[in-house]
Each structure stands twice: as C-alpha cells, then as structure tokens.
Design a protein around this motif. Structure first.
Motif, PDB file in Angstrom:
ATOM      1  N   ASP A  98       0.818  -1.227   0.000  1.00  0.00           N
ATOM      2  CA  ASP A  98       0.000   0.000   0.000  1.00  0.00           C
ATOM      3  C   ASP A  98       0.844   1.265   0.000  1.00  0.00           C
ATOM      4  N   GLY A 135       1.633   3.047  -2.457  1.00  0.00           N
ATOM      5  CA  GLY A 135       1.269   4.001  -3.512  1.00  0.00           C
ATOM      6  C   GLY A 135       1.940   3.618  -4.820  1.00  0.00           C
ATOM      7  N   LYS A 136       2.301   2.342  -4.933  1.00  0.00           N
ATOM      8  CA  LYS A 136       2.945   1.852  -6.164  1.00  0.00           C
ATOM      9  C   LYS A 136       2.050   2.103  -7.378  1.00  0.00           C
ATOM     10  N   LYS A 151       0.154   4.540  -8.214  1.00  0.00           N
ATOM     11  CA  LYS A 151       0.317   5.863  -8.833  1.00  0.00           C
ATOM     12  C   LYS A 151       1.575   5.882  -9.709  1.00  0.00           C
ATOM     13  N   HIS A 209      -4.255  -1.860  -6.188  1.00  0.00           N
ATOM     14  CA  HIS A 209      -3.689  -0.543  -6.446  1.00  0.00           C
ATOM     15  C   HIS A 209      -4.837   0.416  -6.650  1.00  0.00           C
ATOM     16  N   ARG A 254      -5.610   0.385   8.440  1.00  0.00           N
ATOM     17  CA  ARG A 254      -4.196  -0.002   8.460  1.00  0.00           C
ATOM     18  C   ARG A 254      -3.545   0.493   9.743  1.00  0.00           C
ATOM     19  N   MET A 293       6.331   8.442  -1.127  1.00  0.00           N
ATOM     20  CA  MET A 293       4.929   8.779  -1.358  1.00  0.00           C
ATOM     21  C   MET A 293       4.289   9.396  -0.119  1.00  0.00           C
ATOM     22  N   LYS A 294       3.257  10.188  -0.369  1.00  0.00           N
ATOM     23  CA  LYS A 294       2.364  10.683   0.685  1.00  0.00           C
ATOM     24  C   LYS A 294       3.061  11.586   1.707  1.00  0.00           C
ATOM     25  N   ASP A 328       2.697  14.641   1.926  1.00  0.00           N
ATOM     26  CA  ASP A 328       1.676  15.617   2.341  1.00  0.00           C
ATOM     27  C   ASP A 328       0.898  15.170   3.573  1.00  0.00           C
ATOM     28  N   VAL A 329       0.809  13.863   3.789  1.00  0.00           N
ATOM     29  CA  VAL A 329       0.056  13.357   4.943  1.00  0.00           C
ATOM     30  C   VAL A 329       0.736  13.776   6.253  1.00  0.00           C
ATOM     31  N   GLY A 384       0.740  14.133  -3.366  1.00  0.00           N
ATOM     32  CA  GLY A 384      -0.719  14.076  -3.469  1.00  0.00           C
ATOM     33  C   GLY A 384      -1.102  12.898  -4.346  1.00  0.00           C
ATOM     34  N   PRO A 385      -2.379  12.480  -4.303  1.00  0.00           N
ATOM     35  CA  PRO A 385      -2.768  11.288  -5.065  1.00  0.00           C
ATOM     36  C   PRO A 385      -2.786  11.481  -6.578  1.00  0.00           C
TER      37      PRO A 385
HETATM   38  P1  GDP Z   1      -0.426   0.530  -3.688  1.00  0.00           P
HETATM   39  O1  GDP Z   1      -1.058  -0.794  -3.490  1.00  0.00           O
HETATM   40  O2  GDP Z   1       1.017   0.507  -3.304  1.00  0.00           O
HETATM   41  O3  GDP Z   1      -0.657   1.107  -5.046  1.00  0.00           O
HETATM   42  O4  GDP Z   1      -1.110   1.522  -2.689  1.00  0.00           O
HETATM   43  P2  GDP Z   1      -2.661   1.836  -2.469  1.00  0.00           P
HETATM   44  O5  GDP Z   1      -3.341   1.957  -3.749  1.00  0.00           O
HETATM   45  O6  GDP Z   1      -3.239   0.945  -1.446  1.00  0.00           O
HETATM   46  O7  GDP Z   1      -2.543   3.210  -1.726  1.00  0.00           O
HETATM   47  C1  GDP Z   1      -2.209   4.317  -2.313  1.00  0.00           C
HETATM   48  C2  GDP Z   1      -3.268   5.346  -1.959  1.00  0.00           C
HETATM   49  O8  GDP Z   1      -2.643   6.549  -1.680  1.00  0.00           O
HETATM   50  C3  GDP Z   1      -4.195   5.609  -3.108  1.00  0.00           C
HETATM   51  O9  GDP Z   1      -5.463   5.960  -2.621  1.00  0.00           O
HETATM   52  C4  GDP Z   1      -3.532   6.784  -3.801  1.00  0.00           C
HETATM   53  O10 GDP Z   1      -4.430   7.573  -4.535  1.00  0.00           O
HETATM   54  C5  GDP Z   1      -2.999   7.532  -2.625  1.00  0.00           C
HETATM   55  N1  GDP Z   1      -1.771   8.281  -2.870  1.00  0.00           N
HETATM   56  C6  GDP Z   1      -0.725   7.931  -3.655  1.00  0.00           C
HETATM   57  N2  GDP Z   1       0.245   8.866  -3.558  1.00  0.00           N
HETATM   58  C7  GDP Z   1      -0.209   9.799  -2.685  1.00  0.00           C
HETATM   59  C8  GDP Z   1       0.345  10.995  -2.146  1.00  0.00           C
HETATM   60  O11 GDP Z   1       1.462  11.398  -2.426  1.00  0.00           O
HETATM   61  N3  GDP Z   1      -0.416  11.669  -1.233  1.00  0.00           N
HETATM   62  C9  GDP Z   1      -1.653  11.270  -0.867  1.00  0.00           C
HETATM   63  N4  GDP Z   1      -2.318  12.008   0.034  1.00  0.00           N
HETATM   64  N5  GDP Z   1      -2.208  10.143  -1.353  1.00  0.00           N
HETATM   65  C10 GDP Z   1      -1.494   9.429  -2.244  1.00  0.00           C
END
Ligand code: GDP
Length: 435
Positions: A17, A19-20, A22, A45, A305, A330-331, A333-334, A416-417
């Motif tokens: 999870d 953010g792969k 994106k 994803h 989580r 990733m993330k 901004d959080v 950001g997402p």
């Molecule tokens: P994955 O399985 O590794 O692709 O991860 P997930 O899909 O479970 O989680 C990624 C989540 O974080 C998705 O809802 C994305 O839209 C969101 N996301 C990805 N990059 C960012 C970021 O930089 N900032 C924020 N706030 N959300 C993000």
C-alpha cells in the motif's frame, strides 16, 4: 534513457500500500508492456485519473494507457470471477483491453476450496491476517503439484480430475463443518467463467522474451512488498509469494539481465495491514491522525491499516534486498502540520543492544523497541508541490535524513494522489522518463 531501451521494476519497500499504483500508472504511459509477476486479488492498487479513483486488483495498472500491452505472468494466481469483473469495470469506464492483454498459461487459478481453506484457517486461533481470498492455499497447491493452471482451462475434459486432487484434501481437512460446493459445480463454474478468457491465454514468457529481444520496453509491476515476501519479510506474517526482486524472474521467466532499473516505493511513514511485527506502530492520536489524513484503509478489504513513523530499518533492508536504484517517496503531504515527525533508525533488543538487523523469528520481534529520531515538523503544506525549491526546509531536511538512513537516493517525491502532484528530483534516474 528512453523507454525503448530500459526495463524497470517497481517494488514495494514496506508492507504494501505504498502508492505503487500511482507510480506504475505514471510510468506505464512510457512503456510498451506492463507485467504483473506475483500475487492475486489480495493486492490492490488505487489510481486516480482526472479525479476518478480506480481500484485494480489483478489487471496490470498499465490498463489505463491504451498504448500499453498487459501481461499477467506465470507467478500470478487468478480469481477468474474477480478478474472478469475488473475487466468489465474497466470497460464500463472506457478502458477496453481488447487485443492488449495476455495471461500466462502457467499462471494458477484460485478455486472455491482454496478460499474456504483460507477462511477456515483465519477463523481459528492463529491468524496470519490474510485477506481470506484463497491466495495462500492456491500457492500451496501450486507447490504441492495440485494446482490448476490457466493452460489447463484449454483442456476442459481433464479439469475435474485435476481439481479433485486438491479438493479432496481440503474436504477432509474442513470436515463436516464445511459448505464446499460439489466438485461438479466447481468444475462447471470454472469452465463457464473461463470462456471469455480462453483467447487471452498464451505463453507469456515467450511473449516477454521476444519483446525484450526486440528492444521493447517492459515495466514490471510489483504487488504487495518486500516485508511481506515469504523469504525476506516478517515471516510467518507474510504473503505466500516472493514479492521482492526474485519473484520477478520466477514469475515472468525472464533472466536478471532483462532488468535495467529498480524503483523502490515507500511511504514517508509506515503502514501495515493485518497481524505481525511493526516496531514503528503508533497506537496513539498520532497514529490515528496518519490513518485519517492518509486514508489508511485497505483497498481490497477496507480494513484500517496500522500506522507509524517511517521505519528506516525495514526500508533499508528492502532497498538492499531489491537492489533499489532509487526511492519513490509517497504521501509526504500526509505528514504536513505535525510539530515533530519521527523516524525509526534502529531497534533495541531485549538485552538493551541497539542494532539495524531484522530478526528472523516472530518471538525476537516481540522484544524489539524502536529507536526513534525526532525531526522538527513543517507547517506550510506540501500538498501538490511539484518543485524541490518549494518544499519547507524542515521537510527537505527530513527527506535527506531518510535517504541517508536507507542508503538510497530519492527518485520521485509524491505530494498528493493525483498524477500531477509530485516531482522527479534533479539527477534522479527517472528524469529521462518522467520529465
Ligand atoms: P499501492 O497498493 O502501493 O498502489 O497503494 P494503495 O493503492 O493501497 O494506496 C495508495 C493510496 O494513496 C491511493 O489511494 C492513492 O491515490 C494515494 N496516494 C498515492 N500517492 C499519494 C500521495 O502522495 N499523497 C496522498 N495524500 N495520497 C497518495
């Protein structure tokens, strides 16, 4: 570097999870082929395109780019019903995969008794925290030589006989308490479900080899992540496949020299779903804030989580395991608005010694206390920043320390997402692809 000459793997460096999705989505636009090589519909994803959020579980994320050919490799296990729904969902949103999808004839099929066995185990006293979707049992059957491969679906007459091998075992194990469908129903359902997929089944290894030899670019899309790898993760609280670099080769049949670069992906903090060690976990208001702001609820199951500060110990281990050339962070901004942000830089063991090694045994993990280094937080928002010079100085300092700790340079920063939110730092190996 042009996409035509470079094959790239995108792998998770934490417990999934990260953010792969994106990054795969951003990068796949530049690749001719995208392939999944392990995992099943326990992986998920989420990709946001023009404000539309699309969850993908088994279909490679390149689905959203019409120029991308998609390959489901031999290391994947497929739930056909879910796969068909996913294809239909994509079609209804305007993404038709006709003519650009190949499923390996060696990929395995998840069957109803695999799911029943998984759920039966998770209902017992020892829980791994699986998604209960039969992925583990499907891989067990594969190792036990009792699995059904996609290629078997092309020979419906022999199917019942092959399914029976594993079916009978599960029936004995589950006993009278189980409500397993009869073998005939499982076989008939499988034959029915497989019909629309039959034309898509083929020799994926051959396809990928030819693509590679022909100079076509290939993006390898990891699912789950290194700390969930059955060999290199926090065993036994792991998934049942190799989701770090080794699984890429076994799950496609391509040799290591077919791979040019490895992008490791990590959140700027840490999350984990399900049971198992997580030294950085914060069970307080800070953890709750990360969960709420980061929307840390599972794509596949909706489970909340577990959240904590960035754990440099596990992430460095993951960078080494995969030979990561660069980090996608990733993330960020959080983490905006915290007075202080922490980073786990070592583990204190039961005897008081501090180290940076990961223990092998679950009981050793129990004794571990995290050594947390605190950094000054930042008040100015980082959301949507697309240039390093706009980052608050404190965020810059935090990221530099993070890269130092994991001994890997930053290749992409996500703020950001949306596809547009983030940037490629100067000197990143991704510069020729994403700038
Ligand atoms: P994955 O399985 O590794 O692709 O991860 P997930 O899909 O479970 O989680 C990624 C989540 O974080 C998705 O809802 C994305 O839209 C969101 N996301 C990805 N990059 C960012 C970021 O930089 N900032 C924020 N706030 N959300 C993000």
């Amino acid at each position: 570097m042009t996409a035509g000459s470079t094959n790239l793997a995108i792998l998770g460096l934490q417990w999934g999870d990260e953010g792969k999705g994106k990054l795969v989505d951003l990068l796949s636009a530049r690749f001719q082929n995208v392939t999944r090589f392990q995992g099943g519909n326990n992986a998920g994803h989420t990709v946001v395109v023009n404000g539309q959020s699309i969850a993908l579980h088994q279909v490679p994320s390149g689905a959203l780019h019409p120029g991308c050919f998609l390959v489901v490799g031999s290391g994947v296990v497929l739930n056909l019903e879910v796969f068909l729904k996913e294809l239909e969902n994509l079609r209804s949103r305007g993404f038709d995969l006709g003519g650009r999808l190949l499923i390996s004839d060696r990929a395995h099929v998840i069957l109803p008794h695999h799911i029943a066995l998984d759920q039966w185990r998770e209902g017992g006293s020892v829980k791994i925290g699986t998604t209960g979707r039969g992925i583990g049992p499907a891989y067990e059957m594969k190792a036990a030589r009792k699995g059904i491969r996609m290629g078997d679906l092309l020979h419906p007459k022999t199917l019942a006989e092959r399914i029976q091998l594993g079916y009978e075992e599960v029936k004995i194990l589950l006993g009278g308490s189980s409500a397993l469908p009869p073998l005939e129903t499982i076989t008939a359902d499988l034959v029915r479900l497989s019909q629309p997929l039959l034309p898509l089944i083929g020799n994926a290894q051959e396809y990928l080899w030819k693509a590679w030899q022909g100079g076509e670019s290939i993006l390898f899309e990891g699912a789950q992540a290194t700390l969930l790898d059955i060999d290199h993760g926090t065993y036994p609280y792991v998934t049942s496949s190799n989701c770090s670099i080794g699984g890429l080769f076994t799950g496609t049949g391509l040799p290591p020299k077919a791979l040019d670069h490895v992008l490791g992906v990590a959140k700027a903090y840490t999350t984990r779903v399900g049971s198992g060690p997580m030294p950085s976990e914060l069970l307080d208001a800070t953890g709750e804030r990360l969960r709420q702001v980061g929307r840390e609820f599972g794509t596949t199951t909706g489970r909340p989580r577990r959240c904590g500060w960035f754990d440099a110990v596990i992430t460095r281990h993951a960078c080494r395991t995969n030979g990561a050339d660069g980090l996608g962070i990733m993330k960020l901004d959080v983490m905006d608005g915290f007075a202080e942000v922490g980073m786990v830089v070592g583990y204190r063991d039961g005897a008081g010694g501090v180290g940076t090694q990961l223990p092998a045994c679950a009981s050793d993990w129990d004794e571990i206390q995290p050594v947390v280094k605190l950094f000054k937080g930042w008040t100015a928002p980082t959301r949507g920043i697309t240039d390093a010079k706009d980052l608050p100085a404190e965020a810059r300092h935090y990221l530099a320390a993070l890269c130092d700790e994991v001994e890997t340079p930053m290749a992409y920063l996500s703020t950001g997402p949306d596809r547009a939110e983030g940037y490629v730092p100067a000197g990143s190996f991704l510069e020729p692809l994403l700038k």
